[in-house]
Write a protein that holds these residues in place. Structure first.
Motif, PDB file in Angstrom:
ATOM      1  N   LEU A  11       0.938  -1.387  -0.035  1.00  0.00           N
ATOM      2  CA  LEU A  11       0.061  -0.284  -0.125  1.00  0.00           C
ATOM      3  C   LEU A  11       0.936   1.581  -0.368  1.00  0.00           C
ATOM      4  N   VAL A  13       0.660   5.236   0.184  1.00  0.00           N
ATOM      5  CA  VAL A  13      -0.598   5.574   1.366  1.00  0.00           C
ATOM      6  C   VAL A  13       0.477   6.974   0.987  1.00  0.00           C
ATOM      7  N   ARG A  15       0.602  10.807   2.587  1.00  0.00           N
ATOM      8  CA  ARG A  15       0.352  10.329   4.330  1.00  0.00           C
ATOM      9  C   ARG A  15       0.292  12.670   4.039  1.00  0.00           C
ATOM     10  N   CYS A  73      -6.670  -4.318   5.378  1.00  0.00           N
ATOM     11  CA  CYS A  73      -4.909  -3.871   4.816  1.00  0.00           C
ATOM     12  C   CYS A  73      -5.306  -2.950   5.928  1.00  0.00           C
ATOM     13  N   LEU A  74      -5.574  -1.645   5.381  1.00  0.00           N
ATOM     14  CA  LEU A  74      -5.168  -0.756   6.667  1.00  0.00           C
ATOM     15  C   LEU A  74      -5.597  -1.122   8.342  1.00  0.00           C
ATOM     16  N   LYS A  78      -2.827  -0.540  10.553  1.00  0.00           N
ATOM     17  CA  LYS A  78      -2.848   0.464  12.394  1.00  0.00           C
ATOM     18  C   LYS A  78      -2.718  -0.882  13.190  1.00  0.00           C
ATOM     19  N   LEU A  85      -1.536   5.535  11.325  1.00  0.00           N
ATOM     20  CA  LEU A  85      -1.971   5.874  10.454  1.00  0.00           C
ATOM     21  C   LEU A  85      -3.080   6.356  10.433  1.00  0.00           C
ATOM     22  N   PHE A  87      -7.135   7.121   9.116  1.00  0.00           N
ATOM     23  CA  PHE A  87      -8.642   6.648   8.366  1.00  0.00           C
ATOM     24  C   PHE A  87      -9.728   6.100   8.828  1.00  0.00           C
ATOM     25  N   ASP A 176      -3.948  12.470   6.503  1.00  0.00           N
ATOM     26  CA  ASP A 176      -3.747  11.121   5.932  1.00  0.00           C
ATOM     27  C   ASP A 176      -5.278  10.995   4.868  1.00  0.00           C
TER      28      ASP A 176
END
Length: 316
Positions: A11, A13, A15, A73-74, A78, A85, A87, A176
């Motif tokens: 991933l 990302v 940010r 996945c996130l 985390k 991170l 979200f 993010d």
């Protein structure tokens, strides 16, 4: 069939960490300064400005299965790698719309996007040709495959690919993958997104409320039923090239909510609602690009509905 869990996904990302706000000055300042502008500025415009802060791209490679969602996945990142991170999500099943983001540049929901559908392999062809022009998909479709070991920065064996993530386009980022969608919600609120009936109760000869007077037939329900599925996720607004925080265009989400009640036979304010959106930044701002129809998580053909409401306003 049980999927083997010996594969990974990377991933990338985008940010963002906002710069700490400066404390207000206790005294001083210009005596000519105004808190708001008569031309539509003020706090709303300040909220729509892109905040300043640190921006960078961070890569995470984690074990994943093709059926895993991007939200899965996130959450793994985390919980096991990087607790910083940021979200947003709530139901995790595509019903609340709180986790809208850009995946590989396309606005969609993190909880409904699977690794299988969104992970991409690195391109084996150069970005531009010998003359410096960007190559298109048609030019590279028939080219022979290049072995993975010959590709610069190739993905390791066993990897499902790379997924690029960013906050929802069209809205200022907060942190993010979290975007500030207040401009969209404020536009929806301005258009009174609730049923406005005449308030008169029809009664029977016995003086009781005649509930059958308020029933709708299937044709009346069909006119707005699909529109009532809108969850105000912002995906259509993130895909719209005209919308950018509501300055020049109220946005497809607000117009969808207005259309939902304009098409409701029980609502008595249809003409007032059409007057409210018959403005330069209302239906006149729609350029009929129809990018808003892509990836609506509730299956609404937003572009078609936009065309319908624009035509209805102009023909009234």
């Amino acid at each position: 069939m049980v999927e083997a869990n010996n594969t990974t996904v990377t991933l990338q990302v985008h940010r963002f960490t906002p710069r700490p706000e400066r404390a207000e000055r206790a005294r001083g300042g210009s005596p000519f300064a105004k808190k708001s502008s008569p031309f539509g500025g003020g706090s709303d415009s300040a909220a729509r400005r892109r905040p300043r802060g640190k921006q960078w791209v961070q890569e995470y490679t984690i074990p994943a299965r093709p059926s895993d969602t991007v939200l899965d996945c996130l959450l793994t990142i985390k919980r096991t790698i990087d607790p910083t991170l940021a979200f947003r999500y709530s139901c995790g099943h595509g019903m609340c719309g709180s986790d809208a983001a850009a995946i590989n540049g396309t606005p969609t929901l993190l909880c409904t996007a699977t690794v299988r559908d969104w992970a991409k392999q690195p391109s084996t062809a150069p970005e531009v040709d010998d003359e410096g022009f960007r190559r298109t998909g048609d030019e590279t479709a028939n080219e022979p495959d290049v072995p993975a070991e010959n590709v610069e920065n190739n993905i390791p064996e066993g990897s499902l690919g790379v997924i690029e993530l960013a906050s929802l386009p069209g809205f200022p980022p907060q942190r993010d993958l979290i975007a500030d969608i207040d401009p969209m919600l404020n536009q929806i609120r301005k258009l009174t997104p609730y049923l406005q009936a005449d308030g008169v109760l029809v009664t029977t000869a016995e003086g009781k409320v005649d509930v059958f007077e308020y029933l709708q037939n299937p044709e009346q329900l069909a006119k707005y039923e699909t529109l009532s599925n809108c969850i105000a996720c912002g995906v259509c607004e993130g895909a719209c090239p005209v919308y950018a925080g509501g300055d020049a265009f109220v946005g497809p989400a607000a117009l969808i909510w207005a259309s939902r009640f304009i098409n409701d036979s029980r609502d008595t304010k249809a003409m007032d609602r059409m007057d409210a959106i018959d403005t330069a930044d209302g239906v006149a701002g729609c350029q009929s690009v129809r990018a808003c129809s892509r990836h609506c998580p509730r299956g609404i053909d937003v572009g078609e509905e936009m065309w319908q409401i624009v035509a209805k306003v102009r023909e009234r």
